[in-house]
Scaffold this motif. Structure first.
Motif, PDB file in Angstrom:
ATOM      1  N   ASP A   1      86.109  70.065  35.188  1.00  0.00           N
ATOM      2  CA  ASP A   1      85.844  70.411  36.593  1.00  0.00           C
ATOM      3  C   ASP A   1      86.669  69.540  37.539  1.00  0.00           C
ATOM      4  OD1 ASP A   1      84.006  72.343  35.831  1.00  0.00           O
ATOM      5  OD2 ASP A   1      82.248  71.069  36.207  1.00  0.00           O
ATOM      6  N   VAL A   2      86.744  68.244  37.222  1.00  0.00           N
ATOM      7  CA  VAL A   2      87.498  67.318  38.078  1.00  0.00           C
ATOM      8  C   VAL A   2      88.988  67.640  38.001  1.00  0.00           C
ATOM      9  CG1 VAL A   2      88.140  64.899  38.426  1.00  0.00           C
ATOM     10  CG2 VAL A   2      85.760  65.504  37.990  1.00  0.00           C
ATOM     11  N   LEU A   3      89.492  67.912  36.813  1.00  0.00           N
ATOM     12  CA  LEU A   3      90.915  68.281  36.680  1.00  0.00           C
ATOM     13  C   LEU A   3      91.226  69.543  37.481  1.00  0.00           C
ATOM     14  CD1 LEU A   3      91.581  67.592  32.896  1.00  0.00           C
ATOM     15  CD2 LEU A   3      92.660  66.438  34.839  1.00  0.00           C
ATOM     16  N   ARG A   4      90.366  70.546  37.385  1.00  0.00           N
ATOM     17  CA  ARG A   4      90.587  71.800  38.122  1.00  0.00           C
ATOM     18  C   ARG A   4      90.600  71.541  39.626  1.00  0.00           C
ATOM     19  NH1 ARG A   4      86.287  74.364  37.006  1.00  0.00           N
ATOM     20  NH2 ARG A   4      86.977  75.048  34.973  1.00  0.00           N
ATOM     21  N   ARG A   5      89.645  70.739  40.118  1.00  0.00           N
ATOM     22  CA  ARG A   5      89.610  70.448  41.559  1.00  0.00           C
ATOM     23  C   ARG A   5      90.874  69.719  41.998  1.00  0.00           C
ATOM     24  NH1 ARG A   5      84.152  69.240  40.816  1.00  0.00           N
ATOM     25  NH2 ARG A   5      84.584  67.015  40.843  1.00  0.00           N
ATOM     26  N   GLN A   6      91.324  68.759  41.189  1.00  0.00           N
ATOM     27  CA  GLN A   6      92.562  68.036  41.522  1.00  0.00           C
ATOM     28  C   GLN A   6      93.735  69.013  41.642  1.00  0.00           C
ATOM     29  OE1 GLN A   6      93.384  64.942  42.289  1.00  0.00           O
ATOM     30  NE2 GLN A   6      91.440  63.915  41.917  1.00  0.00           N
TER      31      GLN A   6
ATOM     32  N   VAL B   1     101.215  73.310  36.306  1.00  0.00           N
ATOM     33  CA  VAL B   1     100.755  72.042  35.735  1.00  0.00           C
ATOM     34  C   VAL B   1     100.986  72.010  34.236  1.00  0.00           C
ATOM     35  CG1 VAL B   1      98.765  70.525  35.399  1.00  0.00           C
ATOM     36  CG2 VAL B   1      99.108  71.652  37.596  1.00  0.00           C
ATOM     37  N   SER B   2     100.720  73.117  33.549  1.00  0.00           N
ATOM     38  CA  SER B   2     100.917  73.139  32.099  1.00  0.00           C
ATOM     39  C   SER B   2     102.384  72.934  31.751  1.00  0.00           C
ATOM     40  CB  SER B   2     100.389  74.434  31.484  1.00  0.00           C
ATOM     41  OG  SER B   2     101.181  75.537  31.847  1.00  0.00           O
ATOM     42  N   SER B   3     103.266  73.518  32.531  1.00  0.00           N
ATOM     43  CA  SER B   3     104.702  73.347  32.302  1.00  0.00           C
ATOM     44  C   SER B   3     105.123  71.902  32.530  1.00  0.00           C
ATOM     45  CB  SER B   3     105.481  74.283  33.225  1.00  0.00           C
ATOM     46  OG  SER B   3     106.861  74.060  33.106  1.00  0.00           O
ATOM     47  N   SER B   4     104.657  71.325  33.621  1.00  0.00           N
ATOM     48  CA  SER B   4     105.006  69.947  33.957  1.00  0.00           C
ATOM     49  C   SER B   4     104.433  68.956  32.944  1.00  0.00           C
ATOM     50  CB  SER B   4     104.500  69.628  35.362  1.00  0.00           C
ATOM     51  OG  SER B   4     104.833  68.325  35.732  1.00  0.00           O
TER      52      SER B   4
ATOM     53  N   LEU C   1      99.946  65.919  37.601  1.00  0.00           N
ATOM     54  CA  LEU C   1      99.216  66.049  38.875  1.00  0.00           C
ATOM     55  C   LEU C   1      99.491  64.886  39.823  1.00  0.00           C
ATOM     56  CD1 LEU C   1      95.743  67.236  37.519  1.00  0.00           C
ATOM     57  CD2 LEU C   1      97.375  68.599  38.834  1.00  0.00           C
ATOM     58  N   ASP C   2     100.236  63.891  39.349  1.00  0.00           N
ATOM     59  CA  ASP C   2     100.524  62.685  40.121  1.00  0.00           C
ATOM     60  C   ASP C   2      99.218  62.013  40.577  1.00  0.00           C
ATOM     61  OD1 ASP C   2     102.253  60.767  41.162  1.00  0.00           O
ATOM     62  OD2 ASP C   2     102.292  61.721  43.133  1.00  0.00           O
ATOM     63  N   VAL C   3      98.306  61.867  39.610  1.00  0.00           N
ATOM     64  CA  VAL C   3      97.008  61.242  39.845  1.00  0.00           C
ATOM     65  C   VAL C   3      96.842  60.138  38.802  1.00  0.00           C
ATOM     66  CG1 VAL C   3      94.509  61.627  39.750  1.00  0.00           C
ATOM     67  CG2 VAL C   3      95.982  63.368  40.723  1.00  0.00           C
ATOM     68  N   ARG C   4      96.385  58.994  39.232  1.00  0.00           N
ATOM     69  CA  ARG C   4      96.118  57.916  38.271  1.00  0.00           C
ATOM     70  C   ARG C   4      94.933  58.300  37.403  1.00  0.00           C
ATOM     71  NH1 ARG C   4      96.637  52.266  41.570  1.00  0.00           N
ATOM     72  NH2 ARG C   4      98.902  52.343  41.765  1.00  0.00           N
ATOM     73  N   MET C   5      95.030  57.945  36.122  1.00  0.00           N
ATOM     74  CA  MET C   5      93.922  58.255  35.232  1.00  0.00           C
ATOM     75  C   MET C   5      92.662  57.525  35.665  1.00  0.00           C
ATOM     76  SD  MET C   5      93.501  58.321  31.075  1.00  0.00           S
ATOM     77  CE  MET C   5      95.140  58.868  30.803  1.00  0.00           C
ATOM     78  N   SER C   6      92.807  56.332  36.212  1.00  0.00           N
ATOM     79  CA  SER C   6      91.630  55.587  36.682  1.00  0.00           C
ATOM     80  C   SER C   6      90.940  56.335  37.823  1.00  0.00           C
ATOM     81  CB  SER C   6      92.007  54.176  37.122  1.00  0.00           C
ATOM     82  OG  SER C   6      92.944  54.208  38.185  1.00  0.00           O
ATOM     83  N   GLU C   7      91.704  56.985  38.707  1.00  0.00           N
ATOM     84  CA  GLU C   7      91.115  57.778  39.791  1.00  0.00           C
ATOM     85  C   GLU C   7      90.376  58.980  39.224  1.00  0.00           C
ATOM     86  OE1 GLU C   7      94.126  58.869  42.637  1.00  0.00           O
ATOM     87  OE2 GLU C   7      94.873  56.809  42.748  1.00  0.00           O
ATOM     88  N   LEU C   8      91.003  59.618  38.236  1.00  0.00           N
ATOM     89  CA  LEU C   8      90.376  60.765  37.587  1.00  0.00           C
ATOM     90  C   LEU C   8      89.064  60.346  36.943  1.00  0.00           C
ATOM     91  CD1 LEU C   8      90.857  63.796  36.546  1.00  0.00           C
ATOM     92  CD2 LEU C   8      91.505  62.658  34.422  1.00  0.00           C
ATOM     93  N   MET C   9      89.092  59.244  36.199  1.00  0.00           N
ATOM     94  CA  MET C   9      87.898  58.782  35.503  1.00  0.00           C
ATOM     95  C   MET C   9      86.816  58.317  36.484  1.00  0.00           C
ATOM     96  SD  MET C   9      88.265  59.498  32.551  1.00  0.00           S
ATOM     97  CE  MET C   9      89.168  59.551  31.049  1.00  0.00           C
ATOM     98  N   ARG C  10      87.224  57.753  37.604  1.00  0.00           N
ATOM     99  CA  ARG C  10      86.249  57.337  38.614  1.00  0.00           C
ATOM    100  C   ARG C  10      85.517  58.558  39.164  1.00  0.00           C
ATOM    101  NH1 ARG C  10      89.474  54.903  42.010  1.00  0.00           N
ATOM    102  NH2 ARG C  10      89.499  53.035  40.736  1.00  0.00           N
ATOM    103  N   GLU C  11      86.274  59.630  39.422  1.00  0.00           N
ATOM    104  CA  GLU C  11      85.652  60.844  39.937  1.00  0.00           C
ATOM    105  C   GLU C  11      84.738  61.468  38.876  1.00  0.00           C
ATOM    106  OE1 GLU C  11      86.943  64.995  42.154  1.00  0.00           O
ATOM    107  OE2 GLU C  11      88.408  63.381  42.011  1.00  0.00           O
ATOM    108  N   VAL C  12      85.175  61.427  37.611  1.00  0.00           N
ATOM    109  CA  VAL C  12      84.332  61.928  36.522  1.00  0.00           C
ATOM    110  C   VAL C  12      83.059  61.087  36.424  1.00  0.00           C
ATOM    111  CG1 VAL C  12      84.162  62.227  34.011  1.00  0.00           C
ATOM    112  CG2 VAL C  12      86.234  62.943  35.202  1.00  0.00           C
ATOM    113  N   SER C  13      83.200  59.773  36.555  1.00  0.00           N
ATOM    114  CA  SER C  13      82.046  58.877  36.500  1.00  0.00           C
ATOM    115  C   SER C  13      81.052  59.187  37.618  1.00  0.00           C
ATOM    116  CB  SER C  13      82.506  57.420  36.595  1.00  0.00           C
ATOM    117  OG  SER C  13      81.413  56.549  36.642  1.00  0.00           O
TER     118      SER C  13
END
Length: 127
Positions: free
Chosen positions: A10-15, A26-29, A59-71
């Motif tokens: 869900d977080v990946l899709r929103r990003q 995104v899949s190509s990149s 997506l040019d997003v830090r994994m820590s930002e992604l994980m924070r949003e997931v958390s």
């Protein structure tokens, strides 16, 4: 039961959608098949750390930002789950409100003012 893969998807899709990008872009990149990325976004596949890194780079997003949003999402889901499992919290009863019209205070005209308050909280004295 809370599924981490679903929250992550869900977080990946929103990003991706915030950036106005398609799954294909995104899949190509990220060099991930479109179908697999779609399954990850829908929470049907577990993403490896390597795959997450590639998607985050795309997506040019830090994994820590992604994980924070997931958390954050996980915390909310846990709260909702525990609230649903516990006894319902009683809803406070709102007091009955009565309307009182006031046209003057201490002999000074106020125009017409209506006050709404609990009946036992206001003493009305006629002049």
């Amino acid at each position: 039961m809370i599924l981490l893969r679903r929250l992550l998807g869900d977080v990946l899709r929103r990003q991706r959608q915030r950036q106005g990008r398609t799954l294909r872009e995104v899949s190509s990149s990220a060099r991930v098949s479109l179908g697999y990325l779609s399954e990850v976004e829908r929470g049907q596949k577990e993403a490896s750390s390597e795959l997450l890194s590639a998607i985050c780079d795309a997506l040019d997003v830090r994994m820590s930002e992604l994980m924070r949003e997931v958390s954050d999402e996980l915390s909310l889901a846990e709260l909702a789950e525990s609230a649903a499992a516990s006894d319902p919290v009683p809803v406070p009863v709102r007091p009955m409100l009565n309307s009182v019209s006031v046209t003057s205070v201490a002999g000074v005209p106020t125009g017409r003012v209506t006050i709404k308050a609990p009946a036992d909280a206001v003493d009305v004295v006629a002049a």
